[in-house]
Design a protein around this motif. Structure first.
Motif, PDB file in Angstrom:
ATOM      1  N   ALA A 102       0.862  -1.190   0.000  1.00 38.14           N
ATOM      2  CA  ALA A 102       0.000   0.000   0.000  1.00 38.14           C
ATOM      3  C   ALA A 102       0.893   1.231   0.000  1.00 38.14           C
ATOM      4  O   ALA A 102       1.688   1.423   0.927  1.00 38.14           O
ATOM      5  N   GLY A 103       0.777   2.050  -1.042  1.00 40.42           N
ATOM      6  CA  GLY A 103       1.542   3.286  -1.099  1.00 40.42           C
ATOM      7  C   GLY A 103       3.027   3.082  -1.226  1.00 40.42           C
ATOM      8  O   GLY A 103       3.822   3.907  -0.755  1.00 40.42           O
ATOM      9  N   SER A 104       3.450   2.000  -1.888  1.00 37.94           N
ATOM     10  CA  SER A 104       4.889   1.746  -2.049  1.00 37.94           C
ATOM     11  C   SER A 104       5.492   2.732  -3.049  1.00 37.94           C
ATOM     12  O   SER A 104       4.874   3.039  -4.069  1.00 37.94           O
ATOM     13  N   PRO A 105       6.724   3.199  -2.799  1.00 39.54           N
ATOM     14  CA  PRO A 105       7.379   4.107  -3.752  1.00 39.54           C
ATOM     15  C   PRO A 105       8.079   3.386  -4.899  1.00 39.54           C
ATOM     16  O   PRO A 105       8.725   4.040  -5.718  1.00 39.54           O
ATOM     17  N   VAL A 106       7.954   2.045  -4.953  1.00 36.73           N
ATOM     18  CA  VAL A 106       8.611   1.291  -6.022  1.00 36.73           C
ATOM     19  C   VAL A 106       7.691   0.191  -6.541  1.00 36.73           C
ATOM     20  O   VAL A 106       6.692  -0.150  -5.897  1.00 36.73           O
ATOM     21  N   VAL A 108       4.068   9.775  -2.276  1.00 35.31           N
ATOM     22  CA  VAL A 108       5.006   8.676  -2.040  1.00 35.31           C
ATOM     23  C   VAL A 108       4.821   7.602  -3.108  1.00 35.31           C
ATOM     24  O   VAL A 108       5.778   7.137  -3.731  1.00 35.31           O
ATOM     25  N   SER A 109       3.574   7.212  -3.351  1.00 35.71           N
ATOM     26  CA  SER A 109       3.291   6.219  -4.389  1.00 35.71           C
ATOM     27  C   SER A 109       3.705   6.721  -5.759  1.00 35.71           C
ATOM     28  O   SER A 109       4.123   5.937  -6.629  1.00 35.71           O
ATOM     29  N   SER A 110       3.632   8.038  -5.965  1.00 36.74           N
ATOM     30  CA  SER A 110       3.976   8.596  -7.275  1.00 36.74           C
ATOM     31  C   SER A 110       5.455   8.425  -7.596  1.00 36.74           C
ATOM     32  O   SER A 110       5.860   8.507  -8.755  1.00 36.74           O
ATOM     33  N   LEU A 111       6.290   8.167  -6.580  1.00 36.72           N
ATOM     34  CA  LEU A 111       7.714   7.939  -6.828  1.00 36.72           C
ATOM     35  C   LEU A 111       7.940   6.673  -7.660  1.00 36.72           C
ATOM     36  O   LEU A 111       8.995   6.513  -8.274  1.00 36.72           O
ATOM     37  N   ALA A 112       6.936   5.777  -7.681  1.00 38.02           N
ATOM     38  CA  ALA A 112       7.032   4.582  -8.528  1.00 38.02           C
ATOM     39  C   ALA A 112       6.666   4.893  -9.970  1.00 38.02           C
ATOM     40  O   ALA A 112       6.838   4.045 -10.855  1.00 38.02           O
ATOM     41  N   HIS A 166      -1.755   9.180   1.792  1.00 32.77           N
ATOM     42  CA  HIS A 166      -0.718   8.167   1.998  1.00 32.77           C
ATOM     43  C   HIS A 166      -0.928   7.382   3.285  1.00 32.77           C
ATOM     44  O   HIS A 166      -0.277   6.355   3.495  1.00 32.77           O
ATOM     45  N   GLN A 167      -1.832   7.840   4.126  1.00 33.08           N
ATOM     46  CA  GLN A 167      -2.001   7.190   5.426  1.00 33.08           C
ATOM     47  C   GLN A 167      -2.578   5.783   5.271  1.00 33.08           C
ATOM     48  O   GLN A 167      -3.356   5.505   4.363  1.00 33.08           O
ATOM     49  N   LEU A 168      -2.194   4.902   6.164  1.00 28.67           N
ATOM     50  CA  LEU A 168      -2.648   3.509   6.098  1.00 28.67           C
ATOM     51  C   LEU A 168      -4.165   3.418   6.148  1.00 28.67           C
ATOM     52  O   LEU A 168      -4.762   2.606   5.433  1.00 28.67           O
TER      53      LEU A 168
END
Length: 424
Positions: free
Chosen positions: A316-320, A340-344, A378-380
């Motif tokens: 969930a919300g991984s950067p990669v 944060v997720s957009s970094l992927a 980005h919160q869980l």
């Protein structure tokens, strides 16, 4: 909310081809039924007095309708097979590009397969290009409409999307972390005995460590045959203050974020390995992973380079996004307005993992408000809401994940230990 195979791919190409084959078989059956109807019509019309007992007009109409259905099936088969070829073309392009970066001669073989697909239908390359472009245009939907806070946040959001667009967030096949992690200590802080496995993706995300200071939870499932399987739950970043780039007692910090994103071994990754070993996991054991935020990078490298057999990971919300094999399933939850997720960068246009792998995407919070400054999307808890929607969607790939949990529910014993890690 969108549920697809990841990147520009909606459905795995082989799954589409299986659907096309079933439709083609159905078309054959319908054609057989049409022939029988028309033959019956001829017999009835030719038999004296039989036409008075049967509505031959309706019978003829049913034959014509069967012909229309067969034609519709034939058209659908052609369209489905074309899209399967387009999706495969995109997959091959993404894989060939990755191999070319590593100067791998295998890229040439993939490009020859692309050429054969294009020879079969000249529309495929252009359709693939449009498909990928549409995916690129939608990757960061909502990120540019965040609360601006007087212009302070805009550079942050735009910077994240710019980094993601470079492709740095896609971990190529064969990648391994380099360097040596800072020394770390791992201590068990809570033990329990859950009644069984999670009931779905949302329930799995709710099982993140809850003991004070714990970042890792490991559940050991002892199966009826005596073998042990493990599921580890890994929290997201615990210290996001800029000064934590220098490191401190908390391993789940910005220093570990920087190290993992740039391909270096972090203390949070080492702590995860140490916790799994402490829980009894041995090389070759099945260890599946549920991870949020920074820990999506840990999950990626556990699957790609550790001695454990990682068959399933939920992030969930991984950067990669990792480059996984066809025997590894990944379920990714992503919010297009999560920086944060957009970094992927949306991952690879060709997707990753097995045919059952799936990416669930939505705009986490379409409202423009001060909550954006707290990275609400980005919160869980926001990702748990998305997972709840996915669990209720009826998508067959999400339901296939339910079979994974059902298998774990056969365990005769479940032991859960939560661990707290600190840098030495």
């Amino acid at each position: 909310m969108e549920i697809d195979h990841g990147g520009a791919i909606c459905v795995d190409p082989e799954s589409l081809r299986e659907v096309a084959a079933r439709l083609a078989a159905l078309a054959t059956d319908i054609d057989g039924a049409r022939s029988s109807i028309m033959r019956a019509h001829r017999i009835i019309v030719d038999a004296p007095g039989a036409g008075e007992q049967v509505d031959t007009v309706a019978l003829w109409a049913s034959g014509e309708r069967a012909e229309e259905l067969r034609s519709e099936c034939d058209s659908a088969v052609i369209g489905i097979r074309l899209m399967a070829d387009v999706y495969e073309y995109v997959e091959l392009q993404a894989e060939a590009d990755a191999l070319a970066l590593a100067h791998d001669a295998g890229a040439d073989a993939l490009r020859r397969r692309m050429e054969r697909l294009a020879d079969g239908d000249a529309r495929i390359p252009d359709m693939a290009t449009l498909l990928v472009q549409g995916w690129k245009d939608e990757r960061f939907r909502g990120l540019d409409s965040q609360f601006d806070l007087g212009g302070l946040l805009a550079p942050l959001f735009l910077g994240a999307s710019a980094v993601g667009a470079t492709g740095l967030g896609v971990i190529p096949a064969g990648s391994r972390l380099t360097g040596t992690a800072d020394p770390v200590s791992v201590t068990p802080v809570r033990t329990s005995s859950p009644s069984g496995a999670p009931a779905g993706a949302a329930d799995a995300l709710r099982r993140m460590p809850s003991a004070a200071g714990a970042q890792i939870a490991v559940e050991k499932y002892t199966m009826p045959g005596g073998e042990a399987r493990y599921v580890t739950y890994l929290s997201g970043t615990q210290n996001a203050w800029p000064q934590s780039l220098l490191g401190g007692k908390e391993p789940w910090d910005m220093k570990s974020n920087r190290e993992l994103y740039t391909g270096r071994r972090s203390s949070s990754y080492q702590a995860t390995l140490d916790a799994l070993a402490a829980a009894g996991a041995k090389p070759g054991d099945e260890v599946d992973v549920v991870a949020h935020s920074q820990s999506g990078m840990i999950a990626a490298h556990l699957a790609m380079e550790s001695d454990y057999d990682v068959k399933v990971q939920i992030t969930a919300g991984s950067p990669v996004e990792p480059a996984l094999g066809d025997d590894q399933t990944i379920v990714q939850f992503r919010h297009t307005d999560d920086l944060v997720s957009s970094l992927a960068g949306g991952g690879s246009p060709g997707g990753t993992g097995s045919a059952d792998s799936v990416t669930v995407t939505r705009e986490g919070d379409p409202r423009d408000g001060i909550q954006d400054a707290g990275l609400e999307t980005h919160q869980l808890r926001t990702y748990i809401e998305t997972a709840e929607m996915a669990d209720a969607s009826g998508d067959p790939r999400i339901e296939a994940l339910g079979e994974f949990w059902a298998d774990l529910d056969e365990a005769v014993e479940v032991e859960r230990t939560e661990y707290r890690a600190t840098r030495d």
